[in-house]
Scaffold this motif. Structure first.
Motif, PDB file in Angstrom:
ATOM      1  N   GLU A   1       1.348   6.789  -6.633  1.00 22.08           N
ATOM      2  CA  GLU A   1       0.172   7.633  -6.915  1.00 22.08           C
ATOM      3  C   GLU A   1       0.481   9.115  -6.698  1.00 22.08           C
ATOM      4  O   GLU A   1       0.064   9.962  -7.481  1.00 22.08           O
ATOM      5  CB  GLU A   1      -1.016   7.220  -6.028  1.00 22.08           C
TER       6      GLU A   1
ATOM      7  N   LEU B   1       1.262   1.571 -11.918  1.00 18.66           N
ATOM      8  CA  LEU B   1       0.035   1.586 -11.103  1.00 18.66           C
ATOM      9  C   LEU B   1      -0.986   0.589 -11.638  1.00 18.66           C
ATOM     10  O   LEU B   1      -1.676  -0.082 -10.879  1.00 18.66           O
ATOM     11  CB  LEU B   1      -0.586   2.985 -11.108  1.00 18.66           C
ATOM     12  N   LYS B   2      -1.054   0.500 -12.957  1.00 22.16           N
ATOM     13  CA  LYS B   2      -2.010  -0.400 -13.581  1.00 22.16           C
ATOM     14  C   LYS B   2      -1.684  -1.849 -13.192  1.00 22.16           C
ATOM     15  O   LYS B   2      -2.568  -2.614 -12.824  1.00 22.16           O
ATOM     16  CB  LYS B   2      -1.945  -0.223 -15.099  1.00 22.16           C
TER      17      LYS B   2
ATOM     18  N   SER C   1      -2.641  -2.382  -9.563  1.00 26.42           N
ATOM     19  CA  SER C   1      -4.074  -2.495  -9.298  1.00 26.42           C
ATOM     20  C   SER C   1      -4.627  -3.777  -9.929  1.00 26.42           C
ATOM     21  O   SER C   1      -5.680  -4.261  -9.543  1.00 26.42           O
ATOM     22  CB  SER C   1      -4.823  -1.259  -9.814  1.00 26.42           C
TER      23      SER C   1
ATOM     24  N   GLU D   1       0.816  -1.219   0.000  1.00 25.06           N
ATOM     25  CA  GLU D   1       0.000   0.000   0.000  1.00 25.06           C
ATOM     26  C   GLU D   1       0.845   1.262   0.000  1.00 25.06           C
ATOM     27  O   GLU D   1       0.523   2.245  -0.662  1.00 25.06           O
ATOM     28  CB  GLU D   1      -0.939   0.005   1.200  1.00 25.06           C
TER      29      GLU D   1
ATOM     30  N   VAL E   1       2.157   1.746  -3.504  1.00 28.14           N
ATOM     31  CA  VAL E   1       1.099   2.266  -4.382  1.00 28.14           C
ATOM     32  C   VAL E   1       0.867   3.751  -4.098  1.00 28.14           C
ATOM     33  O   VAL E   1       0.783   4.577  -5.003  1.00 28.14           O
ATOM     34  CB  VAL E   1      -0.229   1.478  -4.189  1.00 28.14           C
TER      35      VAL E   1
END
Ligand code: GDP
Length: 457
Positions: free
Chosen positions: A203, A410-411, A414, A196, A199
């Motif tokens: 982000e 990021l893709k 996720s 997390e 990420v």
């Protein structure tokens, strides 16, 4: 690479000593000749026949040529590496600002072993010696070339490290992310992967970059000016209009159709906004090879310009040739301008908004209205939205690529893939940031950037 060059430099004699006249050519109160490199102090001391003494302290003396004749009474100062503009030993001579005096002083340096500096070579050395990064080098050029208060301010901010600092912060954060990922690879199951956190970090970077990119055009427009292209069929009055706008005669006005074959550029300021304006070859269908090249350039110029002035002839009305051009430029930000209204009145509505402008490039009639219209189109480009410290296309292109790599990371994250799968994207993003800052560079890139500098900078 930078480290390698720094090591070479520590060796002292591995680099040429370069010299240049740093002041603009012509007559002035003071002329400055500067030299950088291992022999700069020795050469100056020979010429002034005394020690430079303490670094950064101005001294007074006579400057002698090789035959013992005094060239001029001068002030001079020496800088010791690394505390100089280039990071090398440097000297500066302040002489009387005559063309001959500065030239003779330059020649003495060359006779005694220096060579003439290339464009921007002092700043290039400052970069290679780690005094500045590439964004700051670009900022120095922008300070020299600044034509508006705003562009000067942006450039100073960047010289002080505004954009470099932001970019370096992202770089540092990505290195952290990468090391977090690598720890999880090295120690496998024993370590909990801070997924997390990773990420969130990425982000944040993506968020920051998307804001930078969204407002980048504004910084670039402020720095380089809003581009304005004049297009139209041969003989419609493009050169005449350009001259009107430039006041000075930069384009050749002639009666033979198709003679403005290249793109001619000039710079103007309308109500404080800086424009780079180009007069392009008359666009028409042609078999002539040279003219064809000019027309291709015109089309390219028009398609890249921020604002296009589509010039029409009020003595002929809207013709097939105009239709051909309109098809090419219809998607650009164009203004339909009817010229020669002093001798013709064959108008029709051409603009999308029906807001055609009527002028006479010969008499100047309607020019104020035209300028107002140009400003109306240009203003949103430099006034809307947040200010961005991205000031060159080069910076923008690198940031776009960084953004794409991070979006990809990021893709993957996720999509539930293991964290280590994104390390390649992050490495790619980092290497792009290195290119932006110049930690990673090629000679071609440097040539490109520094070619725009003047000699002596
Ligand atoms: P270009 O080929 O589009 O660059 O056109 P030029 O600027 O060379 O102009 C072609 C001819 O038209 C020249 O003889 C100009 O003097 C003339 N011309 C340009 N603008 C005007 C105008 O507003 N009124 C009149 N009467 N003649 C013009």
């Amino acid at each position: 690479r930078v480290e390698e060059l720094k090591m070479l430099e520590n060796d002292g004699n591995t680099r040429d000593t370069i010299v240049a006249i740093a002041t603009p050519p012509g007559v002035g109160a003071i002329g400055i000749v500067r030299a950088s490199g291992p022999h700069s102090w020795r050469i100056l001391e020979e010429c002034v026949r005394k020690d430079i003494g303490t670094e950064r302290k101005v001294r007074y003396g006579n400057f002698y040529d090789s035959d013992g004749n005094i060239i001029d009474e001068v002030l001079f100062v020496g800088f010791k590496a690394p505390r100089s503009y280039t990071g090398e030993d440097m000297v500066e001579v302040y002489c009387h600002g005559g063309i001959l005096v500065t030239q003779k002083i330059l020649e003495e340096f060359i006779k005694k072993g220096a060579r003439l500096a290339r464009n921007g070579e002092f700043t290039r050395r400052a970069f290679l010696n780690g005094k500045i990064d590439l964004i700051k080098a670009e900022a120095i050029l922008q300070i020299i070339e600044a034509k508006s208060e705003e562009s000067l301010k942006l450039a100073i901010d960047n010289l002080k490290g505004k954009l470099s600092g932001e970019v370096s912060a992202i770089r540092k954060m990505l290195i952290d992310v990468l090391s977090k990922i690598e720890v999880t690879i090295d120690y496998g199951d024993d370590i909990e992967i801070p997924r997390e956190e990773i990420v969130r970090d990425i982000e944040n970077a993506v968020q920051f970059l998307s804001e930078k990119l969204a407002h980048a055009d504004k910084g670039i427009h402020i720095t380089t000016g809003v581009t304005l292209a004049i297009v139209g069929k041969p003989n419609v009055g493009k050169s005449t209009l350009l001259n009107r706008l430039l006041v000075e005669d930069r384009a050749i006005v002639t009666d033979i159709p198709g003679t403005t074959r290249d793109v001619i550029k000039g710079e103007i300021k309308i109500r404080g906004i800086h424009f780079v304006i180009s007069d392009t070859a008359g666009i028409r269908e042609t078999e002539d090879v040279v003219e064809k090249i000019g027309i291709e350039r015109a089309i390219r110029e028009a398609s890249q310009a921020d604002v296009v002035l589509f010039l029409l002839d009020a003595t002929t009305g809207f013709t097939k040739e105009d239709e051909y051009i309109l098809n090419i430029i219809k998607d650009s930000n164009f203004i339909a301008v009817w010229n020669k209204t002093d001798i013709g009145n064959k108008f029709s509505k051409v603009s999308k908004d029906g807001d055609d402008v009527y002028i006479s490039a010969s008499t100047g009639k309607g020019l104020r209205t035209l300028e107002n219209k140009i400003i109306e189109r240009a203003r949103p480009l430099i006034e809307d939205g947040q200010l961005s410290h991205v000031t060159t296309r080069r910076q923008l292109e690198h940031l776009k690529i960084v953004y794409q790599h991070l979006k990809k990371a990021l893709k993957s994250l996720s999509g539930g893939y293991p964290v280590d799968i994104v390390s390649i994207d992050i490495q790619n993003a980092l290497s792009e940031l290195d290119k932006l800052l110049g930690t990673n560079f090629t000679d071609d890139l440097l040539d490109n950037i520094f070619a725009n500098f003047c000699v002596g900078k």
